[in-house]
Design a protein around this motif. Structure first.
Motif, PDB file in Angstrom:
ATOM      1  N   ARG A   1      16.357  33.075  -8.359  1.00 16.49           N
ATOM      2  CA  ARG A   1      17.655  32.679  -7.793  1.00 16.49           C
ATOM      3  C   ARG A   1      18.035  31.252  -8.171  1.00 16.49           C
ATOM      4  NH1 ARG A   1      20.841  33.768  -3.222  1.00 16.49           N
ATOM      5  NH2 ARG A   1      20.154  35.926  -3.432  1.00 16.49           N
ATOM      6  N   GLN A   2      17.075  30.339  -8.139  1.00 14.72           N
ATOM      7  CA  GLN A   2      17.399  28.944  -8.434  1.00 14.72           C
ATOM      8  C   GLN A   2      17.944  28.799  -9.856  1.00 14.72           C
ATOM      9  OE1 GLN A   2      14.111  26.278  -7.826  1.00 14.72           O
ATOM     10  NE2 GLN A   2      15.347  24.437  -8.065  1.00 14.72           N
ATOM     11  N   ALA A   3      17.320  29.476 -10.811  1.00 12.98           N
ATOM     12  CA  ALA A   3      17.797  29.402 -12.190  1.00 12.98           C
ATOM     13  C   ALA A   3      19.198  29.989 -12.312  1.00 12.98           C
ATOM     14  CB  ALA A   3      16.829  30.134 -13.114  1.00 12.98           C
ATOM     15  N   LEU A   4      19.460  31.093 -11.623  1.00 10.27           N
ATOM     16  CA  LEU A   4      20.791  31.700 -11.669  1.00 10.27           C
ATOM     17  C   LEU A   4      21.832  30.788 -11.041  1.00 10.27           C
ATOM     18  CD1 LEU A   4      22.486  34.252 -12.322  1.00 10.27           C
ATOM     19  CD2 LEU A   4      21.992  35.041 -10.004  1.00 10.27           C
ATOM     20  N   THR A   5      21.472  30.146  -9.939  1.00  7.90           N
ATOM     21  CA  THR A   5      22.404  29.226  -9.269  1.00  7.90           C
ATOM     22  C   THR A   5      22.753  28.052 -10.167  1.00  7.90           C
ATOM     23  OG1 THR A   5      21.511  29.850  -7.097  1.00  7.90           O
ATOM     24  CG2 THR A   5      22.731  27.776  -7.240  1.00  7.90           C
ATOM     25  N   ARG A   6      21.766  27.502 -10.865  1.00  3.95           N
ATOM     26  CA  ARG A   6      22.031  26.391 -11.781  1.00  3.95           C
ATOM     27  C   ARG A   6      22.961  26.820 -12.912  1.00  3.95           C
ATOM     28  NH1 ARG A   6      16.396  25.227 -11.418  1.00  3.95           N
ATOM     29  NH2 ARG A   6      16.143  26.234 -13.465  1.00  3.95           N
ATOM     30  N   ALA A   7      22.713  27.999 -13.467  1.00  2.00           N
ATOM     31  CA  ALA A   7      23.552  28.482 -14.565  1.00  2.00           C
ATOM     32  C   ALA A   7      24.978  28.730 -14.094  1.00  2.00           C
ATOM     33  CB  ALA A   7      22.950  29.754 -15.143  1.00  2.00           C
ATOM     34  N   MET A   8      25.133  29.286 -12.901  1.00  2.00           N
ATOM     35  CA  MET A   8      26.472  29.508 -12.354  1.00  2.00           C
ATOM     36  C   MET A   8      27.191  28.190 -12.112  1.00  2.00           C
ATOM     37  SD  MET A   8      28.692  31.796 -11.064  1.00  2.00           S
ATOM     38  CE  MET A   8      27.965  33.239 -10.302  1.00  2.00           C
ATOM     39  N   ALA A   9      26.485  27.196 -11.571  1.00  2.00           N
ATOM     40  CA  ALA A   9      27.098  25.890 -11.323  1.00  2.00           C
ATOM     41  C   ALA A   9      27.545  25.233 -12.625  1.00  2.00           C
ATOM     42  CB  ALA A   9      26.106  24.983 -10.591  1.00  2.00           C
ATOM     43  N   ARG A  10      26.746  25.410 -13.674  1.00  2.00           N
ATOM     44  CA  ARG A  10      27.130  24.837 -14.962  1.00  2.00           C
ATOM     45  C   ARG A  10      28.429  25.470 -15.465  1.00  2.00           C
ATOM     46  NH1 ARG A  10      22.990  25.247 -19.888  1.00  2.00           N
ATOM     47  NH2 ARG A  10      21.738  24.081 -18.357  1.00  2.00           N
ATOM     48  N   GLU A  11      28.550  26.779 -15.332  1.00  3.10           N
ATOM     49  CA  GLU A  11      29.769  27.448 -15.772  1.00  3.10           C
ATOM     50  C   GLU A  11      30.975  26.994 -14.951  1.00  3.10           C
ATOM     51  OE1 GLU A  11      30.361  29.554 -18.410  1.00  3.10           O
ATOM     52  OE2 GLU A  11      28.399  28.719 -18.879  1.00  3.10           O
ATOM     53  N   ASN A  12      30.780  26.804 -13.664  1.00  2.00           N
ATOM     54  CA  ASN A  12      31.878  26.393 -12.798  1.00  2.00           C
ATOM     55  C   ASN A  12      32.324  24.970 -13.120  1.00  2.00           C
ATOM     56  OD1 ASN A  12      33.761  26.658 -10.730  1.00  2.00           O
ATOM     57  ND2 ASN A  12      32.345  25.899  -9.161  1.00  2.00           N
ATOM     58  N   SER A  13      31.361  24.072 -13.342  1.00  4.35           N
ATOM     59  CA  SER A  13      31.707  22.682 -13.639  1.00  4.35           C
ATOM     60  C   SER A  13      32.341  22.536 -15.013  1.00  4.35           C
ATOM     61  CB  SER A  13      30.449  21.815 -13.557  1.00  4.35           C
ATOM     62  OG  SER A  13      29.500  22.215 -14.534  1.00  4.35           O
ATOM     63  N   ALA A  14      32.049  23.499 -15.912  1.00  4.03           N
ATOM     64  CA  ALA A  14      32.612  23.423 -17.266  1.00  4.03           C
ATOM     65  C   ALA A  14      33.974  24.085 -17.356  1.00  4.03           C
ATOM     66  CB  ALA A  14      31.658  24.083 -18.252  1.00  4.03           C
ATOM     67  N   GLY A  15      34.517  24.510 -16.277  1.00  7.91           N
ATOM     68  CA  GLY A  15      35.815  25.168 -16.321  1.00  7.91           C
ATOM     69  C   GLY A  15      35.685  26.662 -16.157  1.00  7.91           C
ATOM     70  N   GLY A  16      34.487  27.165 -16.524  1.00  8.46           N
ATOM     71  CA  GLY A  16      34.122  28.542 -16.237  1.00  8.46           C
ATOM     72  C   GLY A  16      35.013  29.589 -16.825  1.00  8.46           C
ATOM     73  N   VAL A  17      34.941  30.734 -16.252  1.00 12.27           N
ATOM     74  CA  VAL A  17      35.703  31.894 -16.658  1.00 12.27           C
ATOM     75  C   VAL A  17      36.509  32.345 -15.457  1.00 12.27           C
ATOM     76  CG1 VAL A  17      35.566  34.237 -17.531  1.00 12.27           C
ATOM     77  CG2 VAL A  17      33.846  32.561 -18.218  1.00 12.27           C
ATOM     78  N   THR A  18      37.799  32.362 -15.577  1.00 13.19           N
ATOM     79  CA  THR A  18      38.628  32.868 -14.492  1.00 13.19           C
ATOM     80  C   THR A  18      38.782  34.367 -14.637  1.00 13.19           C
ATOM     81  OG1 THR A  18      40.582  32.376 -15.789  1.00 13.19           O
ATOM     82  CG2 THR A  18      39.870  30.718 -14.205  1.00 13.19           C
ATOM     83  N   ALA A  19      39.364  34.977 -13.640  1.00 10.99           N
ATOM     84  CA  ALA A  19      39.387  36.436 -13.654  1.00 10.99           C
ATOM     85  C   ALA A  19      40.674  36.969 -13.079  1.00 10.99           C
ATOM     86  CB  ALA A  19      38.212  36.960 -12.846  1.00 10.99           C
TER      87      ALA A  19
ATOM     88  N   LEU B   1      21.293  30.546 -19.019  1.00 11.31           N
ATOM     89  CA  LEU B   1      19.895  30.739 -18.651  1.00 11.31           C
ATOM     90  C   LEU B   1      18.985  30.603 -19.873  1.00 11.31           C
ATOM     91  CD1 LEU B   1      20.262  33.798 -16.231  1.00 11.31           C
ATOM     92  CD2 LEU B   1      19.473  31.517 -15.594  1.00 11.31           C
ATOM     93  N   ASP B   2      19.425  31.148 -20.994  1.00 17.71           N
ATOM     94  CA  ASP B   2      18.633  31.036 -22.222  1.00 17.71           C
ATOM     95  C   ASP B   2      18.508  29.580 -22.659  1.00 17.71           C
ATOM     96  OD1 ASP B   2      18.161  33.752 -22.420  1.00 17.71           O
ATOM     97  OD2 ASP B   2      19.918  34.129 -23.677  1.00 17.71           O
ATOM     98  N   SER B   3      19.592  28.825 -22.542  1.00 18.19           N
ATOM     99  CA  SER B   3      19.549  27.419 -22.946  1.00 18.19           C
ATOM    100  C   SER B   3      18.659  26.590 -22.026  1.00 18.19           C
ATOM    101  CB  SER B   3      20.970  26.828 -22.962  1.00 18.19           C
ATOM    102  OG  SER B   3      21.513  26.802 -21.652  1.00 18.19           O
ATOM    103  N   ASP B   4      18.474  27.061 -20.786  1.00 19.73           N
ATOM    104  CA  ASP B   4      17.573  26.385 -19.848  1.00 19.73           C
ATOM    105  C   ASP B   4      16.119  26.793 -20.046  1.00 19.73           C
ATOM    106  OD1 ASP B   4      19.594  24.979 -18.646  1.00 19.73           O
ATOM    107  OD2 ASP B   4      19.869  26.398 -16.987  1.00 19.73           O
ATOM    108  N   GLY B   5      15.883  27.729 -20.942  1.00 20.70           N
ATOM    109  CA  GLY B   5      14.520  28.191 -21.175  1.00 20.70           C
ATOM    110  C   GLY B   5      14.042  29.231 -20.187  1.00 20.70           C
ATOM    111  N   ALA B   6      14.950  29.820 -19.417  1.00 18.58           N
ATOM    112  CA  ALA B   6      14.559  30.843 -18.446  1.00 18.58           C
ATOM    113  C   ALA B   6      14.156  32.128 -19.174  1.00 18.58           C
ATOM    114  CB  ALA B   6      15.703  31.117 -17.478  1.00 18.58           C
ATOM    115  N   ASP B   7      13.211  32.833 -18.607  1.00 23.53           N
ATOM    116  CA  ASP B   7      12.741  34.086 -19.193  1.00 23.53           C
ATOM    117  C   ASP B   7      13.580  35.233 -18.644  1.00 23.53           C
ATOM    118  OD1 ASP B   7      11.343  36.074 -20.427  1.00 23.53           O
ATOM    119  OD2 ASP B   7       9.547  35.910 -19.168  1.00 23.53           O
ATOM    120  N   VAL B   8      14.552  35.658 -19.431  1.00 29.70           N
ATOM    121  CA  VAL B   8      15.468  36.723 -19.011  1.00 29.70           C
ATOM    122  C   VAL B   8      15.049  38.029 -19.672  1.00 29.70           C
ATOM    123  CG1 VAL B   8      17.863  37.501 -18.912  1.00 29.70           C
ATOM    124  CG2 VAL B   8      17.336  35.052 -18.798  1.00 29.70           C
ATOM    125  N   HIS B   9      14.698  39.009 -18.868  1.00 33.27           N
ATOM    126  CA  HIS B   9      14.304  40.313 -19.397  1.00 33.27           C
ATOM    127  C   HIS B   9      15.542  41.088 -19.825  1.00 33.27           C
ATOM    128  CE1 HIS B   9      12.418  44.205 -19.851  1.00 33.27           C
ATOM    129  NE2 HIS B   9      13.225  44.723 -18.934  1.00 33.27           N
TER     130      HIS B   9
END
Length: 608
Positions: free
Chosen positions: A88-106, A133-141
């Motif tokens: 969860r922590q890795a996912l939260t960080r990745a989501m926050a990065r997308e939000n701070s970068a302008g993210g993706v609207t819907a 997540l990949d750029s953070d080095g997280a192991d994504v299956h």
């Protein structure tokens, strides 16, 4: 309940919400990236959460594979990403990065039918998160989807094409096929799996779990052993039929786990240990049945268990020594791979190693139509040939392999050696010996073997002391030599063989059954060690190894008991020792696998 956060423009007629709910998700709708981040923060921290693009088109089983597999903290397929509490922590960080970068609207439907302002030329938020997540080095299956479809179409035409691709592939047929291991023995592949997969589906639709099926397989095998113990022809026939039925259930539990993605920590322990428990209990049942008919085959039963266990240790040790070795190449391995590219050689080579399917089928048929003695003779010859073939191949690979073994591999081999405090002490205080660990262990084992057959009553005690000293010397240096992977199998052969020889020499009724129980208890400890290491959970705690003496301590104790007690007293001592070892190792093993957070690697096991 798990939470799924839907993002992106909703598509009329899409089944994504219903699909997610059918997989056990509580579906929440995010208006934009900031809203998705808020919903993520609100989701219970101890539950799974997923971010899924509302435009997703694909098979339900693709979603199941990507979002519900309990073995992986983070997993993703195109258009969807999920995290368990550990991720969860890795996912939260990745989501926050997308939000701070302008993210993706819907695009989402607002109350009253109005549309919120959006950007339409962007990719899926879920896919952006996976990139982060990949750029953070997280192991994504990322599960292998094969012919299954998982996509986020960008326009109506591509959406229609994706939907047509979904319609062209039978989701259930793919799911059923993938429930079967891609690599298995000949008997299992052609005589069991064609129908056991349907039994697995039947179990899944009735809410049965793999653990329940595993337990049913064990109970069936124990009943088979009980039938064999009757010593009657009808009992032997029933035993053979029930042993095959137990094997069908043994295949079914793994197929059920893959079919429904029900992997568990408890299941890892059950599946890893019950196969051996079933087989060795059946050996005991055959021996009891033979005894009822006046034929003592306990030595053959114990010999079969020792051979099978030592053969497995050879496989385990070789694999642990080489699976993470660097520059790990070998002409012998290249030839083996070449042979595997020729269809008929694949099945021949799988059959001659006598894997569990072929072995159990042979035992079942021989039990039904012959005698326990003949069954054990054939089993011993077959297993001896298989062990010779596989060990010779591993020795040739070691001779030609250009590999540098890692510290982790050396530690795994040291843990598999199961040396206790006596070997550790002698290894520190005695002078260094010339030669590598394998040579030292081989010399110690040879001295012990000679002492067992010397005819002098206290000679085995002296041999066991020499053996304990060489065991300490063998592990004084890291086990990184060419043949050092053979050290643990040598120790298993020495300890188990000592118990067999001394019990047979006691020549008193009950000594060999007591020896069978002792070897079974110790073998369980060694299998438990293997599966802990394979699951990256480390070796058993040091206190456990000290409490049961290590292989050299137990070997010395058995030789002292044999020399100092009468035959009848020695029989009782073996039985008491068997019970004591069994209680200690079982209690610790159950505690570990049930409550210690061991990895959920339920069903892969060993083909042999």
């Amino acid at each position: 309940m798990s939470t799924a956060i839907l993002t992106g423009q909703p598509v009329p007629g899409s089944s994504i919400e219903g699909d997610l709910r059918s997989l056990g998700f509580d579906v929440r709708i995010a208006a934009d990236t900031a809203d998705a981040e808020t919903l993520l923060a609100q989701a219970p921290g101890d539950q799974r959460v997923a971010v899924v693009d509302a435009r997703f088109v694909g098979h339900l089983h693709a979603l199941r594979l990507g979002l519900t597999d309990p073995r992986f903290p983070l997993a993703a397929i195109p258009g969807a990403v999920t995290a368990q509490p550990a991720g969860r922590q890795a996912l939260t960080r990745a989501m926050a990065r997308e939000n701070s970068a302008g993210g993706v609207t819907a695009h989402v439907g607002a109350p009253g039918g109005t549309q919120l302002s959006v950007r339409e030329d962007v990719d899926s938020l879920a896919d952006h998160i996976v990139t982060a997540l990949d750029s953070d080095g997280a192991d994504v299956h990322r599960p292998e989807l094969g012919s299954l479809v998982a996509a986020v179409p960008a326009d109506p035409q591509s959406r229609n094409e994706a939907r047509q691709a979904v319609a062209n592939v039978d989701d259930e047929a793919v799911r059923l096929k993938s429930a079967v291991k891609s690599r298995d023995g000949f008997f299992t592949t052609f005589f069991i799996s064609p129908y056991s997969r349907y039994i697995a589906r039947w179990c899944a639709r009735r809410g049965l779990t793999p653990n329940q099926v595993t337990t049913a397989s064990l109970l069936t095998a124990l009943i088979a052993a009980g039938c064999a113990a009757t010593g009657t022809r009808i009992g032997f026939v029933a035993a053979g039929v029930l042993l095959i039925a137990s094997f069908v259930l043994d295949c079914t539990d793994g197929q059920l786990a893959r079919y429904s993605l029900q992997y568990s920590t408890l299941g890892a322990w059950l599946d890893a240990t019950f196969d051996r428990a079933k087989e060795y209990a059946y050996y005991a049942g055959l021996a009891l049945g033979a005894a009822r008919g006046g034929d003592d085959v306990w030595a053959l039963a114990l010999g079969a268990m020792i051979l099978q266990t030592c053969r497995h240790v050879v496989d385990f040790s070789f694999n642990e020594a080489n699976h993470d070795a660097t520059a790990n190449t070998s002409p012998t391995a290249a030839l083996s791979d070449k042979l595997d590219s020729v269809g008929w050689t694949v099945w021949v080579r799988r059959m001659i190693v006598l894997p569990i399917g072929e072995r159990w089928a042979m035992i079942a048929v021989l039990t039904a139509v012959t005698t326990p003695r003949i069954t054990f003779y054939v089993l011993l010859v077959g297993c001896a040939f298989a062990a010779t073939y596989t060990t010779a191949g591993r020795v040739l690979r070691s001779l030609t392999r250009k590999a540098r073994r890692t510290d982790r591999a050396a530690q795994a081999l040291a843990d598999l050696a199961d040396s206790g405090p006596l070997a550790s002490f002698l290894g520190r205080v005695t002078p260094r010996r010339l030669g590598g660990p394998f040579l030292i262990a081989l010399v110690g084992t040879a001295v012990l073997a000679v002492s067992l057959f010397s005819g002098v009553i206290w000679a085995p005690v002296v041999g066991a002391l020499v053996y304990a000293n060489t065991a300490g010397q063998a592990l004084y240096r890291p086990l990184k030599g060419t043949f050092d992977w053979l050290v643990p199998p040598l120790f298993r052969f020495a300890e188990y063989g000592t118990v067999l020889v001394l019990a047979a020499k006691a020549a008193v009724n009950g000594a060999l059954p007591a020896a069978f129980g002792l070897v079974a208890a110790v073998a369980y400890h060694h299998y438990d060690t293997v599966y802990r290491i394979r699951g990256n959970a480390g070796a058993p705690p040091a206190w456990l190894v000290r409490a049961i003496g290590g292989h050299e301590g137990r070997t010395l104790l058995v030789t002292v008991l044999a020399a100092g007690l009468t035959a009848s007293q020695f029989k009782v001592a073996l039985a008491v020792l068997a019970v004591a070892v069994a209680l200690v190792v079982l209690v610790e093993s159950i505690r570990f696998w049930v409550s210690a957070g061991a990895p959920a690697v339920h069903d892969e096991g060993e083909p042999a």
